[in-house]
Design an enzyme around this catalytic site. Structure first.
Site, PDB file in Angstrom:
ATOM      1  N   GLY A 102      21.407  23.027  83.099  1.00  9.18           N
ATOM      2  CA  GLY A 102      22.659  23.015  84.112  1.00  9.18           C
ATOM      3  C   GLY A 102      23.655  22.390  83.465  1.00  9.18           C
ATOM      4  O   GLY A 102      25.048  22.826  83.795  1.00  9.18           O
ATOM      5  N   ASP A 269       9.817  20.094  83.567  1.00  8.63           N
ATOM      6  CA  ASP A 269      11.206  20.608  82.760  1.00  8.63           C
ATOM      7  C   ASP A 269      11.973  19.308  81.961  1.00  8.63           C
ATOM      8  O   ASP A 269      12.641  19.464  81.115  1.00  8.63           O
ATOM      9  CB  ASP A 269      12.165  20.966  83.969  1.00  8.63           C
ATOM     10  CG  ASP A 269      12.560  19.940  85.076  1.00  8.63           C
ATOM     11  OD1 ASP A 269      11.640  19.716  85.586  1.00  8.63           O
ATOM     12  OD2 ASP A 269      13.564  19.700  85.018  1.00  8.63           O
TER      13      ASP A 269
HETATM   14  P1  AMP Z   1      17.119  16.378  85.623  1.00 12.00           P
HETATM   15  O1  AMP Z   1      16.210  15.822  86.740  1.00 12.00           O
HETATM   16  O2  AMP Z   1      18.134  15.443  85.566  1.00 12.00           O
HETATM   17  O3  AMP Z   1      16.365  16.767  84.197  1.00 12.00           O
HETATM   18  O4  AMP Z   1      17.644  17.778  86.084  1.00 12.00           O
HETATM   19  C1  AMP Z   1      16.977  18.815  86.648  1.00 12.00           C
HETATM   20  C2  AMP Z   1      17.667  20.145  86.504  1.00 12.00           C
HETATM   21  O5  AMP Z   1      18.994  20.086  87.310  1.00 12.00           O
HETATM   22  C3  AMP Z   1      18.109  20.478  85.277  1.00 12.00           C
HETATM   23  O6  AMP Z   1      17.886  21.970  85.412  1.00 12.00           O
HETATM   24  C4  AMP Z   1      19.415  20.037  85.035  1.00 12.00           C
HETATM   25  O7  AMP Z   1      20.073  20.904  84.123  1.00 12.00           O
HETATM   26  C5  AMP Z   1      20.018  20.216  86.171  1.00 12.00           C
HETATM   27  N1  AMP Z   1      21.315  19.272  86.549  1.00 12.00           N
HETATM   28  C6  AMP Z   1      21.183  17.940  86.811  1.00 12.00           C
HETATM   29  N2  AMP Z   1      22.397  17.484  86.914  1.00 12.00           N
HETATM   30  C7  AMP Z   1      23.354  18.491  86.861  1.00 12.00           C
HETATM   31  C8  AMP Z   1      24.562  18.640  86.865  1.00 12.00           C
HETATM   32  N3  AMP Z   1      25.398  17.553  86.982  1.00 12.00           N
HETATM   33  N4  AMP Z   1      25.261  19.915  86.708  1.00 12.00           N
HETATM   34  C9  AMP Z   1      24.356  21.194  86.551  1.00 12.00           C
HETATM   35  N5  AMP Z   1      23.076  20.967  86.534  1.00 12.00           N
HETATM   36  C10 AMP Z   1      22.491  19.666  86.559  1.00 12.00           C
HETATM   37 MG    MG Z   2      15.878  17.318  82.737  1.00 14.43          MG
END
Ligand code: AMP
Ligand code: MG
Length: 516
Positions: A102, A269
Site C-alpha cells: 500500500g 503479510d
Molecule cells: P502493516 O500492518 O503496517 O504491515 O500494514 C498492513 C497493510 O496496510 C499493508 O498492505 C500496508 O501496505 C498497508 N498500509 C499501511 N500503512 C499504509 C499507508 N500509510 N498507506 C497505504 N497503505 C498502508
Molecule cells: Mg506490513
C-alpha cells in the site's frame, strides 16, 4: 551512477494488465506497475554507507543528485519500471483479504557480486493496494525502520536492510494514538533492500482466489531464485520448500528472543518467505524481561504478539502458509508432519541459544527455566543482565556474583527476591565449575552473543525528537554505535543504561500504535 539492473520478479511473474493507479482488487497477477509520487523537496537525512558500499555505490554516487532523486522517488532509474506487489494476509488472527504494497514501491533489482537485491521505497505514495490510506510514511516511523533494520543486521539477526532515509518535503496527517488528535508530521521515505520482499501473504492471496496456476509460478520462482538447494520434483518440492521456510522462520525467532526484539505485528503479510525480519512498525526492545510485554497499543488487549508468544505465532503463521501451498501438494498429512516438528526444533535451538547466553557448555533445561522465572520476579533489564553476567568469575561467591549484575534491576528492595537470586547464583557458580572455559574464554564467548548495545526504545525516540527539529546527528551516532553492538565502545557507555523513568510511559518509547 551505474547499476547492474537484473529484474527477475517482474520478468518471471504475471503483471496486472491495468496500468492506471487507482485502488482495486488485482486478480491474476503478482504485482502492478506504479510510479512513485513526486516529492516536493527531497532531502537526504542518512545513508547506511557500509550497505551502500556493499551494493556497489561509490562515495560520489552517495553524494550525487541522482542518488537523492532515485531513492526519494523523484526520478526513476533509466529503463526501469517500478511496481507494487499483490499479497493478502491474516491480521491479528483473521483473514483480511487483499492487502498488498500500500505504500511500498519496488524500484528495480540489481545483481552485484553475484548477489540479487531488490530496492524498495517505503512511503513513496499511493498504489492500487493503498485501500483507504495515503501511501505515505512519517519521519518517526522511517527513522525507526532505518536504524532498526541496520542495527538488527549488525546484531546478526536476519533482516531486510535500509539503504537511505530521506525527507520528501511534504506534510502527512496522522492520528498517533487514534484518539481524534490528528496532526501534521514530516513525510519521509526509506529505501529498503533485500534479496526479496515476498511474504507468506503473497501465496495466501493466490490460494484464496484459487488461482493455482499463478500460485505454482510464484512458488517455482521463489524456490529457483532463493532456495536453489531444493532439487526435488512434484509435490515433494513444495514440501521441501515449506520445511526450509520453517527452518528459517525458527532461526529468525530464536534470534529475536536472544536479543529481546518484539516485532509487534506478526501478521502473515509481515512474514518474509526468506525468514527475514520485515516491516518495522510498532516493534520494541525488551527492557525489563517480561514474556507478556508488547510495544503495540493496537494489540494491548489480547497481546497476541507479546514477546513470549512470538514462537507460537511463528507456527500459527506457518500453518497459513501450509494451507496456501496445499493446492500444490494435495497431501495434508505430509504438510502437517512438517509443522509437527516445529515445536521440538524451536525448543532445541532456543535452549542451545540460552545455554550460550549463559555461557554454559552442558545442557540444563531446568536451569534455563529457573533463569526465565527469576528474571521476571522484579523488573530486570534483559541486555544489561546478560552482558554483566559475563563478568562473573568462578572464584566469586554467590553474593559477589550477585553484586556484579545489580545494575540490571530497576528497584530491587525485596529481601525474598534477593535470597532467590543468591540461590540462583549458587547453582550458576556450580555449573560454571563444570565448564572447560576459563573465565576469560567464557566472557569472550558470551560477549559475542549478548549485545552491549541495542536500539532501546527511548533512544529511537530521542533520535526522532531531534530529527523533527532538523538535527540528524543522533541518527548518525546511533548508526555508528549499533554497527558494533558486541564491542565495549566505552565512549558510548551512556547508552548502556536502563530506560530512564521519563520514558516509562511515553508515547513512542513504550507505547506505539500502527499509525505511521
Ligand atoms: P502493516 O500492518 O503496517 O504491515 O500494514 C498492513 C497493510 O496496510 C499493508 O498492505 C500496508 O501496505 C498497508 N498500509 C499501511 N500503512 C499504509 C499507508 N500509510 N498507506 C497505504 N497503505 C498502508
Ligand atoms: Mg506490513
Amino acid at each position: 551512477m551505474k547499476l547492474h539492473i537484473h529484474n527477475t520478479f517482474s520478468k518471471q511473474l504475471p503483471a496486472d494488465k491495468i496500468h492506471d493507479n487507482y485502488r482495486r482488487q488485482v486478480l491474476d497477477a503478482c504485482f502492478s506497475y506504479v510510479t512513485p509520487k513526486q516529492p516536493s523537496n527531497p532531502q537526504r537525512i542518512h545513508i547506511a554507507n557500509d550497505l551502500a558500499n556493499k551494493l556497489g555505490f561509490s562515495e560520489n554516487d552517495m553524494l550525487s543528485e541522482d542518488f537523492l532523486n532515485i531513492f526519494s522517488g523523484k526520478t526513476t532509474y533509466p529503463n526501469t519500471h517500478p511496481y507494487a506487489m499483490c499479497y493478502g494476509g491474516h491480521q491479528f488472527g483473521q483473514w483480511a483479504g487483499q492487502l498488498g504494497d500500500g505504500r511500498a514501491i519496488n524500484l528495480f533489482e540489481t545483481n552485484h557480486n553475484n548477489q540479487q537485491w531488490v530496492f524498495q521505497l517505503k512511503g513513496a505514495g499511493e498504489t492500487p493496494y493503498s485501500r483507504s490510506a495515503d501511501g505515505l510514511a512519517v519521519l518517526r516511523s522511517s527513522v525507526r525502520e532505518h536504524l532498526c533494520s541496520e542495527a538488527m543486521h549488525y546484531l546478526g539477526v536476519p533482516t531486510t536492510r535500509s539503504l537511505s532515509l530521506c525527507l520528501n518535503g511534504d506534510e502527512v496527517l496522522r492520528d498517533i494514538m487514534y484518539n481524534g488528535n490528528a496532526a501534521h508530521e514530516k513525510g519521509a521515505i526509506v529505501c529498503r533492500v533485500a534479496p526479496s520482499f515476498i511474504r507468506f501473504g503473497n501465496f495466501e492471496i493466490l490460494a484464496a482466489r484459487e488461482n493455482h496456476k499463478t500460485l505454482e509460478q510464484l512458488a517455482n520462482y521463489t524456490i529457483s531464485n532463493f532456495y536453489p538447494e531444493i532439487s526435488s520434483k512434484g509435490p515433494q518440492k513444495y514440501l521441501d520448500f515449506l520445511s526450509k521456510v520453517k527452518e528459517k522462520t525458527i532461526d529468525m525467532i530464536v534470534h529475536w528472543q536472544r536479543v529481546g526484539f518484539v516485532h509487534g505485528v506478526m501478521n502473515t503479510d509481515n512474514m518474509s518467505i526468506l525468514g527475514l525480519t520485515i516491516d518495522y512498525g510498532p516493534y520494541g526492545w525488551l527492557e525489563g524481561f517480561d514474556y507478556n510485554w508488547t510495544p503495540n497499543t493496537t494489540d494491548a488487549q489480547n497481546k497476541r504478539y507479546r514477546f513470549g508468544n512470538q514462537p507460537y505465532i511463528g507456527l500459527w503463521n506457518l500453518y497459513k502458509l501450509a494451507n496456501a501451498l496445499y493446492p500444490l501438494v494435495n497431501k495434508a498429512d505430509s504438510l502437517q508432519e512438517i509443522l509437527d516438528s516445529y515445536e521440538l526444533e524451536y525448543l532445541h535451538k532456543y535452549e542451545s541459544m540460552m545455554h550460550r547466553k549463559l555461557g554454559l557448555q552442558t545442557t540444563n533445561k531446568a536451569f534455563i527455566a529457573d533463569t526465565e522465572k527469576i528474571l521476571q520476579l522484579t523488573e530486570t533489564d534483559y541486555t544489561i543482565f546478560f552482558r554483566n553476567l559475563a563478568n562473573i568469575e568462578e572464584n566469586d561467591t554467590p553474593k559477589s556474583a550477585f553484586n556484579k549484575i545489580t545494575d540490571a534491576f530497576y528497584h530491587l528492595k525485596n529481601d525474598e527476591i534477593i535470597k532467590k537470586w543468591i540461590q540462583w547464583f549458587e547453582k550458576y557458580l556450580l555449573l560454571l565449575k563444570h565448564n572447560s572455559f576459563s573465565d576469560i574464554e567464557r566472557k569472550e564467548q558470551m560477549n559475542t552473543i549478548n549485545p552491549k548495545y541495542v536500539l532501546r526504545n527511548y533512544m529511537a525516540q530521542l533520535a526522532i525528537d531531534k530529527a523533527n527539529n532538523k538535527d540528524f546527528s543522533l541518527i548518525n551516532d546511533f548508526y555508528e554505535l549499533l554497527k558494533k553492538p558486541y564491542d565495549e565502545q566505552p565512549n558510548y557507555n551512556k547508552w548502556f543504561v536502563k530506560r530512564p523513568e521519563w520514558a516509562r510511559n511515553k508515547i513512542g518509547c513504550s507505547m506505539l500504535s500502527c499509525s505511521s
